[in-house]
Write a protein that holds these residues in place. Sequence first.
Motif, PDB file in Angstrom:
ATOM      1  N   ARG A   1       0.819  -1.209   0.000  1.00  0.00           N
ATOM      2  CA  ARG A   1       0.000   0.000   0.000  1.00  0.00           C
ATOM      3  C   ARG A   1       0.850   1.255   0.000  1.00  0.00           C
ATOM      4  O   ARG A   1       0.463   2.289  -0.537  1.00  0.00           O
ATOM      5  CB  ARG A   1      -0.924   0.013   1.227  1.00  0.00           C
ATOM      6  CG  ARG A   1      -2.084  -0.960   1.155  1.00  0.00           C
ATOM      7  CD  ARG A   1      -3.137  -0.613   2.205  1.00  0.00           C
ATOM      8  NE  ARG A   1      -2.587  -0.627   3.555  1.00  0.00           N
ATOM      9  CZ  ARG A   1      -2.592  -1.693   4.354  1.00  0.00           C
ATOM     10  NH1 ARG A   1      -3.114  -2.841   3.924  1.00  0.00           N
ATOM     11  NH2 ARG A   1      -2.089  -1.631   5.574  1.00  0.00           N
ATOM     12  N   SER A   2       2.035   1.153   0.618  1.00  0.00           N
ATOM     13  CA  SER A   2       2.936   2.296   0.685  1.00  0.00           C
ATOM     14  C   SER A   2       3.746   2.486  -0.592  1.00  0.00           C
ATOM     15  O   SER A   2       4.545   3.419  -0.673  1.00  0.00           O
ATOM     16  CB  SER A   2       3.895   2.141   1.876  1.00  0.00           C
ATOM     17  OG  SER A   2       3.179   2.102   3.089  1.00  0.00           O
ATOM     18  N   GLY A   3       3.583   1.575  -1.569  1.00  0.00           N
ATOM     19  CA  GLY A   3       4.203   1.799  -2.867  1.00  0.00           C
ATOM     20  C   GLY A   3       5.248   0.806  -3.294  1.00  0.00           C
ATOM     21  O   GLY A   3       5.719   0.849  -4.428  1.00  0.00           O
ATOM     22  N   LEU A   4       5.665  -0.113  -2.417  1.00  0.00           N
ATOM     23  CA  LEU A   4       6.681  -1.089  -2.806  1.00  0.00           C
ATOM     24  C   LEU A   4       6.054  -2.142  -3.717  1.00  0.00           C
ATOM     25  O   LEU A   4       5.048  -2.764  -3.360  1.00  0.00           O
ATOM     26  CB  LEU A   4       7.286  -1.754  -1.566  1.00  0.00           C
ATOM     27  CG  LEU A   4       8.430  -2.742  -1.835  1.00  0.00           C
ATOM     28  CD1 LEU A   4       9.606  -2.046  -2.487  1.00  0.00           C
ATOM     29  CD2 LEU A   4       8.866  -3.430  -0.542  1.00  0.00           C
ATOM     30  N   GLU A   5       6.627  -2.336  -4.881  1.00  0.00           N
ATOM     31  CA  GLU A   5       6.085  -3.292  -5.845  1.00  0.00           C
ATOM     32  C   GLU A   5       6.888  -4.583  -5.863  1.00  0.00           C
ATOM     33  O   GLU A   5       6.350  -5.676  -5.716  1.00  0.00           O
ATOM     34  CB  GLU A   5       6.077  -2.652  -7.239  1.00  0.00           C
ATOM     35  CG  GLU A   5       5.194  -1.406  -7.320  1.00  0.00           C
ATOM     36  CD  GLU A   5       5.379  -0.656  -8.617  1.00  0.00           C
ATOM     37  OE1 GLU A   5       6.394  -0.925  -9.314  1.00  0.00           O
ATOM     38  OE2 GLU A   5       4.547   0.194  -8.944  1.00  0.00           O
ATOM     39  N   SER A   6       8.189  -4.454  -6.069  1.00  0.00           N
ATOM     40  CA  SER A   6       9.049  -5.631  -6.103  1.00  0.00           C
ATOM     41  C   SER A   6      10.450  -5.235  -5.672  1.00  0.00           C
ATOM     42  O   SER A   6      10.828  -4.060  -5.718  1.00  0.00           O
ATOM     43  CB  SER A   6       9.091  -6.238  -7.516  1.00  0.00           C
ATOM     44  OG  SER A   6       9.683  -5.317  -8.424  1.00  0.00           O
ATOM     45  N   SER A   7      11.205  -6.211  -5.240  1.00  0.00           N
ATOM     46  CA  SER A   7      12.583  -5.946  -4.830  1.00  0.00           C
ATOM     47  C   SER A   7      13.373  -7.234  -4.911  1.00  0.00           C
ATOM     48  O   SER A   7      12.810  -8.335  -4.929  1.00  0.00           O
ATOM     49  CB  SER A   7      12.640  -5.397  -3.402  1.00  0.00           C
ATOM     50  OG  SER A   7      12.341  -6.422  -2.475  1.00  0.00           O
ATOM     51  N   ASN A   8      14.649  -7.086  -4.972  1.00  0.00           N
ATOM     52  CA  ASN A   8      15.564  -8.224  -4.903  1.00  0.00           C
ATOM     53  C   ASN A   8      16.427  -8.027  -3.667  1.00  0.00           C
ATOM     54  O   ASN A   8      16.842  -6.904  -3.350  1.00  0.00           O
ATOM     55  CB  ASN A   8      16.435  -8.288  -6.157  1.00  0.00           C
ATOM     56  CG  ASN A   8      15.599  -8.471  -7.408  1.00  0.00           C
ATOM     57  OD1 ASN A   8      15.229  -9.570  -7.779  1.00  0.00           O
ATOM     58  ND2 ASN A   8      15.282  -7.358  -8.078  1.00  0.00           N
ATOM     59  N   LEU A   9      16.714  -9.102  -2.987  1.00  0.00           N
ATOM     60  CA  LEU A   9      17.431  -9.035  -1.721  1.00  0.00           C
ATOM     61  C   LEU A   9      18.871  -9.504  -1.896  1.00  0.00           C
ATOM     62  O   LEU A   9      19.141 -10.514  -2.539  1.00  0.00           O
ATOM     63  CB  LEU A   9      16.729  -9.912  -0.678  1.00  0.00           C
ATOM     64  CG  LEU A   9      17.319  -9.925   0.741  1.00  0.00           C
ATOM     65  CD1 LEU A   9      17.215  -8.546   1.374  1.00  0.00           C
ATOM     66  CD2 LEU A   9      16.598 -10.952   1.613  1.00  0.00           C
ATOM     67  N   VAL A  10      19.814  -8.724  -1.330  1.00  0.00           N
ATOM     68  CA  VAL A  10      21.215  -9.129  -1.215  1.00  0.00           C
ATOM     69  C   VAL A  10      21.550  -9.122   0.273  1.00  0.00           C
ATOM     70  O   VAL A  10      21.213  -8.178   0.985  1.00  0.00           O
ATOM     71  CB  VAL A  10      22.156  -8.175  -1.970  1.00  0.00           C
ATOM     72  CG1 VAL A  10      23.612  -8.616  -1.788  1.00  0.00           C
ATOM     73  CG2 VAL A  10      21.802  -8.102  -3.445  1.00  0.00           C
ATOM     74  N   LEU A  11      22.198 -10.181   0.745  1.00  0.00           N
ATOM     75  CA  LEU A  11      22.500 -10.308   2.166  1.00  0.00           C
ATOM     76  C   LEU A  11      24.009 -10.346   2.384  1.00  0.00           C
ATOM     77  O   LEU A  11      24.735 -11.011   1.637  1.00  0.00           O
ATOM     78  CB  LEU A  11      21.870 -11.584   2.727  1.00  0.00           C
ATOM     79  CG  LEU A  11      21.887 -11.732   4.241  1.00  0.00           C
ATOM     80  CD1 LEU A  11      20.949 -10.736   4.894  1.00  0.00           C
ATOM     81  CD2 LEU A  11      21.497 -13.149   4.637  1.00  0.00           C
ATOM     82  N   ALA A  12      24.469  -9.608   3.405  1.00  0.00           N
ATOM     83  CA  ALA A  12      25.906  -9.579   3.727  1.00  0.00           C
ATOM     84  C   ALA A  12      26.087  -9.825   5.215  1.00  0.00           C
ATOM     85  O   ALA A  12      25.427  -9.176   6.044  1.00  0.00           O
ATOM     86  CB  ALA A  12      26.512  -8.237   3.335  1.00  0.00           C
ATOM     87  N   ILE A  13      26.985 -10.753   5.571  1.00  0.00           N
ATOM     88  CA  ILE A  13      27.190 -11.182   6.958  1.00  0.00           C
ATOM     89  C   ILE A  13      28.593 -10.800   7.424  1.00  0.00           C
ATOM     90  O   ILE A  13      29.588 -11.064   6.731  1.00  0.00           O
ATOM     91  CB  ILE A  13      27.002 -12.709   7.090  1.00  0.00           C
ATOM     92  CG1 ILE A  13      25.605 -13.123   6.623  1.00  0.00           C
ATOM     93  CG2 ILE A  13      27.247 -13.149   8.525  1.00  0.00           C
ATOM     94  CD1 ILE A  13      24.487 -12.599   7.469  1.00  0.00           C
ATOM     95  N   ASP A  14      28.662 -10.217   8.605  1.00  0.00           N
ATOM     96  CA  ASP A  14      29.919  -9.765   9.206  1.00  0.00           C
ATOM     97  C   ASP A  14      30.593 -10.922   9.946  1.00  0.00           C
ATOM     98  O   ASP A  14      30.046 -11.460  10.901  1.00  0.00           O
ATOM     99  CB  ASP A  14      29.601  -8.614  10.164  1.00  0.00           C
ATOM    100  CG  ASP A  14      30.781  -8.215  11.037  1.00  0.00           C
ATOM    101  OD1 ASP A  14      31.923  -8.554  10.694  1.00  0.00           O
ATOM    102  OD2 ASP A  14      30.552  -7.557  12.072  1.00  0.00           O
ATOM    103  N   TYR A  15      31.814 -11.278   9.511  1.00  0.00           N
ATOM    104  CA  TYR A  15      32.576 -12.346  10.151  1.00  0.00           C
ATOM    105  C   TYR A  15      33.857 -11.809  10.799  1.00  0.00           C
ATOM    106  O   TYR A  15      34.906 -12.439  10.754  1.00  0.00           O
ATOM    107  CB  TYR A  15      32.917 -13.444   9.140  1.00  0.00           C
ATOM    108  CG  TYR A  15      31.751 -14.350   8.819  1.00  0.00           C
ATOM    109  CD1 TYR A  15      31.308 -15.297   9.740  1.00  0.00           C
ATOM    110  CD2 TYR A  15      31.085 -14.265   7.605  1.00  0.00           C
ATOM    111  CE1 TYR A  15      30.239 -16.132   9.456  1.00  0.00           C
ATOM    112  CE2 TYR A  15      30.012 -15.097   7.307  1.00  0.00           C
ATOM    113  CZ  TYR A  15      29.597 -16.030   8.240  1.00  0.00           C
ATOM    114  OH  TYR A  15      28.531 -16.858   7.963  1.00  0.00           O
ATOM    115  N   THR A  16      33.770 -10.630  11.403  1.00  0.00           N
ATOM    116  CA  THR A  16      34.939 -10.068  12.072  1.00  0.00           C
ATOM    117  C   THR A  16      35.086 -10.638  13.479  1.00  0.00           C
ATOM    118  O   THR A  16      34.129 -11.130  14.086  1.00  0.00           O
ATOM    119  CB  THR A  16      34.846  -8.539  12.145  1.00  0.00           C
ATOM    120  OG1 THR A  16      33.619  -8.178  12.788  1.00  0.00           O
ATOM    121  CG2 THR A  16      34.882  -7.935  10.753  1.00  0.00           C
ATOM    122  N   LYS A  17      36.278 -10.533  14.005  1.00  0.00           N
ATOM    123  CA  LYS A  17      36.624 -11.116  15.300  1.00  0.00           C
ATOM    124  C   LYS A  17      35.800 -10.534  16.444  1.00  0.00           C
ATOM    125  O   LYS A  17      35.544 -11.212  17.447  1.00  0.00           O
ATOM    126  CB  LYS A  17      38.120 -10.886  15.573  1.00  0.00           C
ATOM    127  CG  LYS A  17      38.653 -11.527  16.837  1.00  0.00           C
ATOM    128  CD  LYS A  17      38.763 -13.026  16.714  1.00  0.00           C
ATOM    129  CE  LYS A  17      39.480 -13.629  17.905  1.00  0.00           C
ATOM    130  NZ  LYS A  17      39.560 -15.099  17.828  1.00  0.00           N
TER     131      LYS A  17
END
Length: 766
Positions: free
Chosen positions: A529-545
């Motif tokens: 309803r707020s206007g989002l039609e479609s999207s693609n997701l990219v995920l990034a994970i932090d593996y720092t100490k």
Amino acid sequence: MGQFVSSCSKAISFHIPMFKFPNNCVDELQNALRKAGLESSNLIVAIDYTKSNEWTGKRTFHGKCLHDIDPTGFRLNPYQSVIRIIGQTLEVFDEENHLVPAFGFGDANTKGTSCFRFLPSIAEGFVNVLRSYKQITPNVQLSGPTNFAPVIKETIRIVNHTRQYYVLLIIADSQVTCEKDTANAIVEASYYPLFGVGDGPWDAMEEYNDKLPRRLFDNFQFIEYNKVLEFNRQNPDVGFATAALMEIPEQYKSILELGILHEDFISTRRSKADAMKFASYNDLQNELLSQGLEKANMLIAIDYTKSNESIINTFDLALKVFVSDQPIRVFGFGDVNTRDTSYFEFPQTCQTFKQVLECYTTTTPSIKLAGPTSFTPVIEKAIEIVKEINQYHLLILLADGQITCEMETLNTIVKASNYPLSILMIGIGDGPWDMMNTYTDNLPKRHFDNFHFVPLNQTLQFNYDHPEIGFATAALSVIPRQYKTIKDGTTAIPTESHQFQAVPTESHKFQAIPDSYETFEELQKALRRSGLESSNLVLAIDYTKSNTWTGERSFQGKCLHYIDPRGAELNPYQKVILTLGRTLEAFDDDNLIPAFGFGDIHTGGNSCFNMGVNSQPCQGFAQVLTRYNQLTPTLKLSGPTNFAPVIRQTIDIVRQSQQYHILVIVADGQVSNEQDTADAIVQASNYPISIIMVGVGDGPWDMMNEFDDNLPQRRFDNFQFVEYAKVLQYNKINPDIGFATAALMEIPEQYKLIRKMGLLSTQAQF
């Protein structure tokens, strides 16, 4: 960094938070300091020998004490580095032929009550200070507590004797533990030609930097050593010296203008700043009148989890000449009947604060305390009163601690900025106060800055002879400015010929979608309803100490990447993947999700690795979670933390697909490659990319907020930071949906803006 930052930063081309240095050598920096007005100075060095240097060094200095001295001399510890850098820069300004007094404090002998001199006579130059430090330190027994007051007072004694300008360099590893004693000493030092530079963590340092109004001038600057080294990678030493010394020319000018270097000034320690140390409420009232405050209608709201009647008496003495003919309306909230959904009004009519106090005294014994704490009902009531009466009002909130309905209160404060209404929140407990400071400083969409927070216990120290007047001064200091802003601006106080109308502002970004959903399907419908039609997701994970020690503090003593072999408990990364995946899967047409890791031993801060099978995108969030569970136990955590590689990887994906993507970065703490990350965020604003950074540790998060709000070079605001642990409380019945709502609430507006800018068109430059 105090009131002189702006002009000084222009003088030597230094800009916070994102800056690059023109200075390539110490000579250039020295010339810049001269051009900015610094003529001469003398240096005093104070070294922190408290026990915390050992465990701080374990986290930040290769597992060694921060005072560890390399016998080969090949590697300098942080204390040696700071002495060398600042000393090398300021030596040309030293009038005493490079005589540098050096002191230690916090050791087993002096503890928090005194300090010791490195040498019986003053060390000749910073080189000898370094030599003395190297000789003395191995024999010093670390102790505590951390108190800057003894070295500040010793420096005052030296300044009083020499009548010359000094820079006191305090090098410390951690927060002061004797805060009031240190604050008093800093205030006292402002009556002398003395400027302090501190290096150590962190929140009390910022308080000393910005929030000691009794000072004659802003005489304290705090510098975080490790952070500022990032700002000039080609010449880190010059970068640090620039950051540390940037305020000194303006401070020096202020000292000259105030006449503090004059002998008669030092002997009497009197100045025009004494005018701010009001001895009576009449003096304070006259000051407020001179600044433009005329009349105000008073509203008082009392938190019935706890309160303090002396506050009401103080406001009676301070504000009685400003009270209008309208009665003072008094409300209570948080009791067992109203809780966080309503309020109750005191039955008596009050024309003075003394009558308010009488009402409070008679009403309170019958009130049953409860909670939770929300300011929304009383602010909404204040708005209703303002709209009805069409006059300026001051709402005074008395509360004992942190609110529990943060987002709801935030939205209401933003709404209130459309009306001639000032909100003064008095904290009469011991906090925590982090959300109060957010409401005061970090709501950029407000029509004007309409909220002022004052912690009672801290502000009572601003005027030691008359503490209540000092508190009233701190509390009311911004009211004349707010009143003038309202009167001069479009949020006008109505006159007989002007009927008040609320001034509409652009929708605050936190209100893009409401936050009261019970199912993921409801949230998905709201996003559509707020206007989002479609999207693609990219995920990034932090593996720092840092995931290891952050988890020790915030995840039951375990690494944040700990995977329960039984699957009974999910770690924060697993929860974020699961929650956002369930929400966004309905918008992903191909259900292919590229997933990347960064910060491990192989990629460090320079690249990222593909978590998919054979480097292919994962087929849905379920496979993302499966691959995370498979790969995580095999990875060796490292660092540093840099978001730039995954942001640029996402840019490459968008260039190829020419489709809108949401990049979700899940990380445990502060980014260490700030400039590189900032540059990548700015670059990404040229593409149809939204970046959501989910913080799953316990911070610090200051740079995340900078990326969120303070990158003006961007084509649009493409970055949102969400603190995972905090937002879980926004919807306690459905915490996962509450988190997803908080994380995605800006996405529809960003998507609309991207379409409006043409970044999704086939002609867009990918």
